[in-house]
Structures are given as structure tokens and as C-alpha cells.
Design an enzyme around this catalytic site. Sequence first.
Site, PDB file in Angstrom:
ATOM      1  N   LEU A   1      37.167  31.434  40.803  1.00  0.00           N
ATOM      2  CA  LEU A   1      38.106  32.416  41.341  1.00  0.00           C
ATOM      3  C   LEU A   1      38.217  32.313  42.853  1.00  0.00           C
ATOM      4  O   LEU A   1      38.173  33.307  43.561  1.00  0.00           O
ATOM      5  CB  LEU A   1      37.699  33.846  40.968  1.00  0.00           C
ATOM      6  CG  LEU A   1      37.892  34.225  39.502  1.00  0.00           C
ATOM      7  CD1 LEU A   1      37.420  35.644  39.274  1.00  0.00           C
ATOM      8  CD2 LEU A   1      39.317  34.054  39.068  1.00  0.00           C
ATOM      9  N   CYS A   2      38.290  31.080  43.333  1.00  0.00           N
ATOM     10  CA  CYS A   2      38.505  30.951  44.768  1.00  0.00           C
ATOM     11  C   CYS A   2      39.524  29.835  45.035  1.00  0.00           C
ATOM     12  O   CYS A   2      39.308  28.978  45.877  1.00  0.00           O
ATOM     13  CB  CYS A   2      37.210  30.712  45.517  1.00  0.00           C
ATOM     14  SG  CYS A   2      36.110  29.559  44.712  1.00  0.00           S
ATOM     15  N   GLY A   3      40.582  29.849  44.275  1.00  0.00           N
ATOM     16  CA  GLY A   3      41.675  28.918  44.528  1.00  0.00           C
ATOM     17  C   GLY A   3      41.252  27.481  44.316  1.00  0.00           C
ATOM     18  O   GLY A   3      40.489  27.172  43.405  1.00  0.00           O
TER      19      GLY A   3
END
Lengths: 298, 133
Positions: free
Chosen positions: A87-89
Site C-alpha cells: 500500500l505504498c504505490g
Amino acid sequence: MASLKDIRSRISSVKNTQQITRAMKMVSAAKLRRAQHNIVNLRPYANRILSLIGDIAATQRVSHPLLEPIESPKSVLVLVVTSDRGLCGGFNANINKFAYDFYRQNQGKYSKMDFLLVGKKAIEFFKKRQVEPVDTMLNLAKDVSYPLAAKVADRCMTAFSQGDYEAVYLIYNQFKSAISQEVICERLLPISLEATNFADEEKKSKEGPAFSKDLIFEPKPEEIIEELLNKHFAVQVYRCMSESVAAEHGARMSAMENATKNAGEMIDGLTLTYNKLRQASITTELIEITSGAEALKA
Amino acid sequence: MLMFSLVTPEKKVITDMEVEELLVPAYKGQLNILPGHAPLMTTLSVGVLCYREKGSSTWESVAISWGYCEVSPKGVVVLAETAETKEEIDKDRAIEALKKAQKALMDPDLEPDQIKKFQRKIERAQARIDLAQ
């Protein structure tokens, strides 16, 4: 056609997601600030060490195996720093892709190439591609502490001085700003002389070369430089890890911000359809009632 | 005048402070540095570093563990692995750590590495306790 109830539950579920992404963004922002603070605090220490090495190297003409560059290293160790959580691109995807490309391109060049993976995401990625790491490391983001970095550095250093590897590279996400990070591959060992020279020149220009010709050393310069180089290496590893952690929080923050925005747009769209549908059903009901009444009258 | 900076990997403790006098735990024992000291580079051991700020007569002290000290005409730079002031030290914890390490050292079948490790622990705890008192 979705019923009113369906849309209502969709909206509430998107709202929940938005709440989570918003909270995650806030958390990342706070963590980012701390990580950034860390980097800023580390810089003077790292610079000082480098300038000390420069001082000694300039005045004492000491040579050290760690400072000798090797033209074409045969065996290399590659450290890949990723995060444990997603969940961090594109943060982890970018670095894994870069590391894998590095691996494929240089497979023929080196007779031996080993990986030391930091972070769950790299471990999973390389496991899928049947690349066996020599060692792995978890829980970076929780406590990126100096002792942890020193442990990693110590491992690399031992392997390097035993002659297992002729060069050590580190691939990590460099922290540019809160919204951008860049994948960087740095050679950590042997310690690059350019950097040392640079610090050296800087120092010279600042205070002139006069001083330090007759510097007193306690113990011998050879012993000091040995320790200094070790320390410098550990600090470099620590710096790269701190940068990676900061970059991770930055990436997560912007990814979550986008997610929050997207969720907001989705809610707007859904609310619009919901209202349209509601109005349509009211209109149909009204029409039914009035036409019923008309029919009775007639 | 003597400019003094103390940095650790985690923070910059003191930046360019003008001091009258410095006492550092150097490689071969306590080292007193006054203005005009010859250029020197030395490794530091574990112990208490004291300094006296310009115009003040009281000594301030910090517990440090391993590092380097460079004396140049520009000033004194101390690079330490850790640096703790009196307020930051938990004395009870340090005493406990000291006792624990001393007890561990009693074990007759320790590896040389471990002995070193515990000795370092003792030194560190001792420095903390010294400062806290």
C-alpha cells in the site's frame, strides 16, 4: 440495474475504505516527519566521518584494502532495501524491478552474485523468481536503528574482508521529497575515493592545507583509519536504510492521498446515481398513484 | 577560543559551542583540551565527557561511548556512537544492567567475544552511573 439498497451499501463501504486510507495517510505523514528528522540529524555525522577519512588519507598516505577500487569485480553482494508492507504505490515494485533487471543484466558479468534482501516485499519477489538470497532481514520500518544497520554492515564487512566478495552494492529508494523517490544503486565497498576526495577538497578549501601535516595520532593512523572506514560503512548503510524508510512513508502518504481522493470521487458518483434512482422511483410511484386515482374517477 | 561540536548518528548534541576547557575519555586515559591544543586525532573510549562553557564555571557532562575526537585549529569535533546527558539517563536501569553484565561475566565458559561484549556493557553502565551520581 442496482437497487437503492445495493447502492447504499456500496456508498457506505467506500466511505469506510476512505476512512482507512485517510487515517493511513495521516499516520504516514507523521512517520515521514520523524524519518526526515532522522536523516537530517545523521548528515553531519556522516560528513564529519568522511572528512576525517579525507584528512588522514591526505596527510598520511595510508592505503587500505577498503579504499582500493577494483577494475572489474568478479563477485558481488547486492543489498536490496524494500519495505515490509505494501500500500505504498510503486515503491516496492520499482525497486524489485530495478534489482531484477540488475540481476539479469549482470548475470554473465560476475561469476558470483549474491543478494541480501531487506524487507518482506523483496523476499517474496525474489522467492517467486527462484533467486536465493544469502540472508534476509525484516522489520526495518519498525525500528531503523543504528545497531541494526551496524549488524548488516558488519556482516557485509566480514564477508568482504574474507574475500567472499569484491564489491558490495546497495539498491534502495532515495528520498527526494515527500512525494518523489528515486531508485538508486550505490557501490558501498570498496569505499569510493571520489567521495573521499570531494570531502577532502572541501575541507582544504575551507581552512587551507597548512594544518594537519603534523597531526598527532593516538593510536596509530592505520588503526584509526581501519576503525573509521568500518564506521563510515556502517553509517552509509544506516543512512541508506533511513532514506528508504523515509521514502516508504512518503510513497505511502501520496498513495493514500490519491486513494482518499479517488474514494471521494467514487462516493460523489455513487451518491449522484443513488439520488437519481431515488427520484426516479418517487416519480414512478407518484405516476402510479395519480393514474390509479384518475382511473377510479373515470 | 575553542569551538566544540558533539555529534552522534542519531542527533547533533552540541553545535559550535564556545568552551573554555574540555575533558574527554581518550584512548589512553583522560585528555584535557585547552584552547591552542596541538592538532590531534584520537579514538575515544567509554566514559564521561566534561566541558565548561565560555564564561561559566560549572562543568557540564555527557556520557559517551566510543568515537573519535579531532582537535584542529578550527575547534574540537567529537563523533560519538551514543551521547546521553544526565537528564536522559535512567540510573536504576544502568545499575541493573551493570549487575546483570557482572553476573554474566562470572560464567566460566564464555567465548572471548562474549567476554568482550559484557566488559563493554559494564563500561557503559559504569559511565552512566558515574554521570548520574
